[in-house]
Every structure is written in structure tokens, then in C-alpha cells.
Scaffold this motif. Structure first.
Motif, short mmCIF file in Angstrom:
data_model
loop_
_atom_site.label_atom_id
_atom_site.label_comp_id
_atom_site.label_asym_id
_atom_site.label_seq_id
_atom_site.Cartn_x
_atom_site.Cartn_y
_atom_site.Cartn_z
N HIS A 69 0.87 -1.17 0.00
CA HIS A 69 0.00 0.00 0.00
C HIS A 69 0.91 1.23 0.00
CE1 HIS A 69 -4.04 1.70 0.71
NE2 HIS A 69 -3.33 2.72 1.15
N ILE A 70 0.58 2.22 -0.82
CA ILE A 70 1.37 3.45 -0.93
C ILE A 70 0.45 4.62 -0.67
CG2 ILE A 70 2.81 4.89 -2.42
CD1 ILE A 70 3.32 2.30 -4.10
N ARG A 71 0.88 5.53 0.21
CA ARG A 71 0.12 6.75 0.49
C ARG A 71 1.04 7.95 0.24
NH1 ARG A 71 -1.88 6.73 6.01
NH2 ARG A 71 -3.60 5.50 5.19
N MET A 72 0.63 8.80 -0.69
CA MET A 72 1.39 10.01 -1.01
C MET A 72 1.20 11.05 0.09
SD MET A 72 2.69 8.99 -3.82
CE MET A 72 3.53 10.49 -4.30
N ASP A 73 2.14 11.98 0.20
CA ASP A 73 2.04 13.04 1.20
C ASP A 73 0.78 13.88 1.01
OD1 ASP A 73 4.44 12.17 2.26
OD2 ASP A 73 5.63 13.85 1.48
N CYS A 88 5.83 6.01 -8.82
CA CYS A 88 5.56 6.70 -7.56
C CYS A 88 6.57 7.81 -7.39
CB CYS A 88 5.65 5.68 -6.42
SG CYS A 88 5.30 6.37 -4.80
N SER A 89 6.08 9.04 -7.29
CA SER A 89 6.94 10.20 -7.10
C SER A 89 7.45 10.27 -5.66
CB SER A 89 6.15 11.48 -7.39
OG SER A 89 5.69 11.48 -8.71
N PRO A 90 8.50 11.04 -5.43
CA PRO A 90 8.96 11.26 -4.06
C PRO A 90 7.85 11.86 -3.21
CG PRO A 90 10.61 12.03 -5.63
CD PRO A 90 9.37 11.71 -6.41
N GLY A 91 7.89 11.57 -1.91
CA GLY A 91 6.91 12.10 -0.98
C GLY A 91 5.82 11.11 -0.68
N HIS A 92 6.18 9.96 -0.09
CA HIS A 92 5.18 8.93 0.19
C HIS A 92 5.61 8.04 1.36
CE1 HIS A 92 8.07 7.20 -2.69
NE2 HIS A 92 7.93 6.09 -1.98
N ASP A 93 4.65 7.33 1.89
CA ASP A 93 4.88 6.26 2.85
C ASP A 93 4.38 4.99 2.17
OD1 ASP A 93 5.49 4.86 5.17
OD2 ASP A 93 3.78 5.61 6.31
#
Length: 118
Positions: A69-73, A88-93
């Protein structure tokens, strides 16, 4: 030019909490194969190594096993699984989903060069 390498004989191996990474470096491509164990979460396991609040690495990846699972900022989120290709761009968990390891092939280069390095 003609080059070939295999992740089973990587140029680098990096262990990190709840996972590991193999990296191969070719003249015009850096590739990483990362395995994230059940319970892995970037914000808990890699943020202390990276020194940032969220992952600042760009990913061009393909999941070959498990789910992540990926959640962007900015709040956008999705889940990726076997056979799915993602950017997926920078700025995620991110975190593993379920009780199976998640294996990701990443071809963006940043993961192979600096992921899980202090």
C-alpha cells in the motif's frame, strides 16, 4: 554496448529492518530488487535511515510477489500487487499488506543507488 547482470549475483546487498535489497549497476541502468517482509513500513523502518518524514525516492517498479500500500504526502493512495507496474513520485509512505513478503523490481535508479543508505 551489451551488458547483462543478475540480481542473484548483485553488485550490492543492503539489509534494513524488515527487508533487504539487491542492486545491480550497468552502464545505463541501475536496478534494485527489494523484498519487504510482513510488518514492514517505510515510515517506521526506513525513515530513521533516510532522515526524512517520507520517502524521497522516485520509483518505477513492478511487484512480483505480495502486496504493498502506498500513500502520497498529499493523501492519494493505492495498493499494488503481483504483475502490476507502478510509478511513484517522491513524498510517500508505504507498507506491506498481509502476511506475505512483497518483492518489487525497481528500474528508476534512485532505489538502487541510495535507498536504505544513511
Amino acid at each position: 554496448m551489451l551488458e547483462v547482470k543478475t540480481p542473484s549475483k548483485p553488485d550490492e546487498h543492503r539489509d534494513f529492518p524488515h527487508g533487504h535489497l539487491e542492486a545491480v549497476h550497468l552502464s545505463e541502468l541501475d536496478c534494485a530488487v527489494a523484498t519487504f517482509e510482513p510488518g514492514w513500513r517505510w515510515s517506521r523502518d526506513l525513515a530513521p535511515i533516510a532522515g526524512t518524514d517520507s520517502c524521497q525516492v522516485h520509483h518505477n517498479g513492478m511487484v512480483v510477489q505480495g502486496r504493498m500500500h502506498i500513500r502520497m504526502d498529499d493523501g492519494a493512495e493505492l495498493e499494488v500487487g503481483p504483475g502490476e507496474v507502478f510509478v511513484c513520485s517522491p513524498g510517500h509512505d508505504a507498507w506491506t499488506v498481509g502476511d506475505e513478503p512483497c518483492t518489487v523490481y525497481d528500474f528508476a535508479g534512485q532505489m538502487a543507488n541510495r535507498y536504505a543508505k544513511s
